[in-house]
Every structure is written in C-alpha cells, then in structure tokens.
Design a protein around this motif. Structure first.
Motif, PDB file in Angstrom:
ATOM      1  N   PRO A 112       0.802  -1.231   0.000  1.00 57.84           N
ATOM      2  CA  PRO A 112       0.000   0.000   0.000  1.00 57.84           C
ATOM      3  C   PRO A 112       0.833   1.279   0.000  1.00 57.84           C
ATOM      4  O   PRO A 112       0.367   2.315  -0.455  1.00 57.84           O
ATOM      5  N   LYS A 113       2.068   1.231   0.506  1.00 56.62           N
ATOM      6  CA  LYS A 113       2.911   2.421   0.551  1.00 56.62           C
ATOM      7  C   LYS A 113       3.672   2.590  -0.764  1.00 56.62           C
ATOM      8  O   LYS A 113       4.266   1.645  -1.282  1.00 56.62           O
ATOM      9  N   ASP A 114       3.682   3.816  -1.286  1.00 60.23           N
ATOM     10  CA  ASP A 114       4.344   4.108  -2.556  1.00 60.23           C
ATOM     11  C   ASP A 114       5.805   3.684  -2.554  1.00 60.23           C
ATOM     12  O   ASP A 114       6.317   3.150  -3.550  1.00 60.23           O
ATOM     13  N   ASP A 115       6.510   3.919  -1.464  1.00 59.64           N
ATOM     14  CA  ASP A 115       7.946   3.638  -1.408  1.00 59.64           C
ATOM     15  C   ASP A 115       8.268   2.151  -1.511  1.00 59.64           C
ATOM     16  O   ASP A 115       9.403   1.778  -1.799  1.00 59.64           O
ATOM     17  N   ASP A 116       7.277   1.294  -1.254  1.00 58.78           N
ATOM     18  CA  ASP A 116       7.498  -0.155  -1.287  1.00 58.78           C
ATOM     19  C   ASP A 116       7.094  -0.784  -2.620  1.00 58.78           C
ATOM     20  O   ASP A 116       7.354  -1.954  -2.863  1.00 58.78           O
ATOM     21  N   GLN A 117       6.455  -0.023  -3.478  1.00 56.07           N
ATOM     22  CA  GLN A 117       5.920  -0.568  -4.729  1.00 56.07           C
ATOM     23  C   GLN A 117       7.011  -0.664  -5.793  1.00 56.07           C
ATOM     24  O   GLN A 117       7.767   0.284  -6.002  1.00 56.07           O
ATOM     25  N   ALA A 118       7.088  -1.807  -6.451  1.00 58.28           N
ATOM     26  CA  ALA A 118       8.103  -2.012  -7.487  1.00 58.28           C
ATOM     27  C   ALA A 118       7.690  -3.166  -8.390  1.00 58.28           C
ATOM     28  O   ALA A 118       6.934  -4.056  -7.983  1.00 58.28           O
ATOM     29  N   SER A 119       8.182  -3.133  -9.635  1.00 55.72           N
ATOM     30  CA  SER A 119       7.917  -4.225 -10.578  1.00 55.72           C
ATOM     31  C   SER A 119       8.723  -4.015 -11.848  1.00 55.72           C
ATOM     32  O   SER A 119       9.277  -2.931 -12.083  1.00 55.72           O
ATOM     33  N   TYR A 120       8.817  -5.066 -12.647  1.00 57.58           N
ATOM     34  CA  TYR A 120       9.378  -5.017 -13.995  1.00 57.58           C
ATOM     35  C   TYR A 120       8.291  -5.512 -14.953  1.00 57.58           C
ATOM     36  O   TYR A 120       7.285  -6.072 -14.525  1.00 57.58           O
ATOM     37  N   HIS A 121       8.516  -5.346 -16.230  1.00 56.87           N
ATOM     38  CA  HIS A 121       7.626  -5.973 -17.200  1.00 56.87           C
ATOM     39  C   HIS A 121       7.993  -7.445 -17.370  1.00 56.87           C
ATOM     40  O   HIS A 121       7.126  -8.317 -17.365  1.00 56.87           O
ATOM     41  N   LEU A 122       9.285  -7.712 -17.516  1.00 62.03           N
ATOM     42  CA  LEU A 122       9.770  -9.087 -17.687  1.00 62.03           C
ATOM     43  C   LEU A 122      11.003  -9.327 -16.840  1.00 62.03           C
ATOM     44  O   LEU A 122      11.828  -8.423 -16.636  1.00 62.03           O
ATOM     45  N   LEU A 123      11.131 -10.548 -16.366  1.00 59.63           N
ATOM     46  CA  LEU A 123      12.300 -10.978 -15.605  1.00 59.63           C
ATOM     47  C   LEU A 123      12.866 -12.227 -16.290  1.00 59.63           C
ATOM     48  O   LEU A 123      12.115 -13.142 -16.630  1.00 59.63           O
ATOM     49  N   ILE A 124      14.172 -12.261 -16.501  1.00 59.29           N
ATOM     50  CA  ILE A 124      14.816 -13.424 -17.114  1.00 59.29           C
ATOM     51  C   ILE A 124      15.649 -14.131 -16.041  1.00 59.29           C
ATOM     52  O   ILE A 124      16.582 -13.552 -15.488  1.00 59.29           O
TER      53      ILE A 124
END
Length: 260
Positions: A112-124
């Motif tokens: 829920p906290k902005d500072d903790d949000q993360a992602s990629y489109h693809l991971l190899i």
C-alpha cells in the motif's frame, strides 16, 4: 414579463459567456511537458513481428503477475490535463539482487505504501526463462526518480519526474554471489544474454525503439543509489543482439549515437 434579475439581453449572452476560457483561474503548470525527438524508426507490422519472434526461438513467457498495487496504467495526461508521453520509447535494464523466486514473491505481495511498490515488465531467470510480471501496456514501477538525459515525465505538480510512463523494464536474475550490496559479481549466463537480446529486439521492433534508447537503471537513476545491472557486459549483449537482429533483418535498429 421579465424574469427577476436577468434581462433578455443578458440571458442571450449567457451561452457565449460560458464558452470564454477563464484565464488565470486554477493552478498553473509549474513545469513544461517534455518529449523525446521522433526516433525515426517505424514499428514493425504485426505479421513481421510474429515472424521475427519465431526466428528467435525464445522460451515461452511464464505468467508471474504482480499485485495491482505494484504497477499501474500509463498516464495519458498530467494533473493539469495536458497530454504527456505514454507510449514505450525506452528500454531499461535491471538486475534483481534477490533470487527470481523471491523477486516474483515480492512483486505479488500487496504494497500500500508508494515507497514499497516495485515491478518489472519481464524478468529473465538464470536458465533464460521469461517471467511475465506486468503487461507491456501497463506502467511497471521500475525506476521511480529517473531521467534519460534531461528528459523525464512529470504527472503530479510536485513530482520530480520518472520514466515509467514511457519505459519497458527488463531485469536479469542476479547470481548467488550478487544477492547483496557488493560492487560486482560473477555475471549473467550466456542464455540470459541471448534471451535478453532477443526480448530487447522484439520490443524495439514493436515500438520503434532504436538501440540508442536502450539503457540501464544506473544510467537513468536520479537518486544516485542504483547501480544495476552490476557486472553487465555490453559486449556479450551486443554480440547476442547482432545475431538476433541479423536473423530478423533488423540491423537498422542499431544506432551509434543516443537520440534524445
């Protein structure tokens, strides 16, 4: 008989008055909308893109979706209603630091906290498997405070700018000796380089992105805290990319100079 307080002449003017813009009302944009120059590279038609993908023989994508809190939509307008760049124009390379399994688990966990949000489109991963985290049409949270040269996309009035609205984020799983904060590690596998190069080529072809707009998290980071992908060997990536581009007849995507 006249309506109280409104003459016929005034009533007739009301529709016209409503069309007059109210200059000076409301918050004024404190920053201009920035954009990148036209890359000069047209996207590849769908049939040709599909044929290229077949020639590259990449592993099928495995769905590993992020929780909705960890990605969003590419924003078409800023807080002032102005159109902003929102089509992919850059490819940013990363590394996980964690294992692929732990990275997938982290992205699948609500934050829920902005500072903790993360992602990629693809991971190899280390074996070259393509793990799909966020759809290309989505806005992965891969590089929060970032700029490509002087170019950045600002949505909110107090935003410092990000590239997520126009970036495609591709990450490589770090080796076991790279799951910490060291300056370097043993590097990535040959299969990771082959698949990464093929994936980058497909994105370039799909969106008209030249090689001069393929960059790293370290290069675009404005916080001066990101160094990934550490121990990345451009010569290994370039060799794999040239082989892939040759198969698809897409060597024109390789430009010698950055195009801001």
């Amino acid at each position: 008989m006249r309506r109280a307080g409104v003459s016929r002449a005034a009533a007739a003017l009301l529709p016209q008055l409503l069309l007059v813009p109210l200059v000076g009302c409301g918050p004024q944009p404190p920053f201009p909308v920035q954009s990148l120059a036209d890359s000069g590279q047209a996207p590849l038609p769908g049939a040709a893109l599909k044929a290229c993908a077949a020639k590259l023989d990449l592993p099928s994508e495995l769905p590993r979706p992020a929780d909705p809190s960890n990605f969003g939509e590419r924003q078409r307008r800023d807080a002032f209603g102005r159109m902003v760049p929102h089509v992919p124009q850059l490819i940013v390379l990363h590394e996980t630091v964690l294992s692929a399994a732990d990275t997938v688990k982290r992205f699948a966990t609500p934050h829920p906290k902005d500072d903790d949000q993360a992602s990629y489109h693809l991971l190899i991963d280390r074996s070259g498997q393509r793990l799909r985290i966020v759809p290309d049409a989505g806005r992965a949270f891969g590089a929060g405070m970032a700029a490509f040269g002087d170019f950045t996309v600002r949505i909110r009035p107090r935003s410092v700018g990000s590239l997520n609205n126009v970036a495609l984020h591709l990450s490589l799983e770090s080796p076991a000796d790279g799951r910490g904060d060291g300056d370097a590690h043993s590097g990535y596998t040959a299969e990771q380089y082959r698949v990464a190069a093929g994936q980058v080529l497909l994105w370039q072809a799909a969106f008209g992105i030249p090689m001069s707009r393929v960059t790293t998290h370290q290069a675009v980071d404005r916080s001066h805290s990101r160094r990934d992908p550490r121990s990345f060997r451009w010569e290994a990536f370039d060799a794999a990319w040239r082989q892939a581009a040759g198969r698809c007849g897409l060597t024109s995507l390789d430009r010698g100079r950055a195009t801001l």
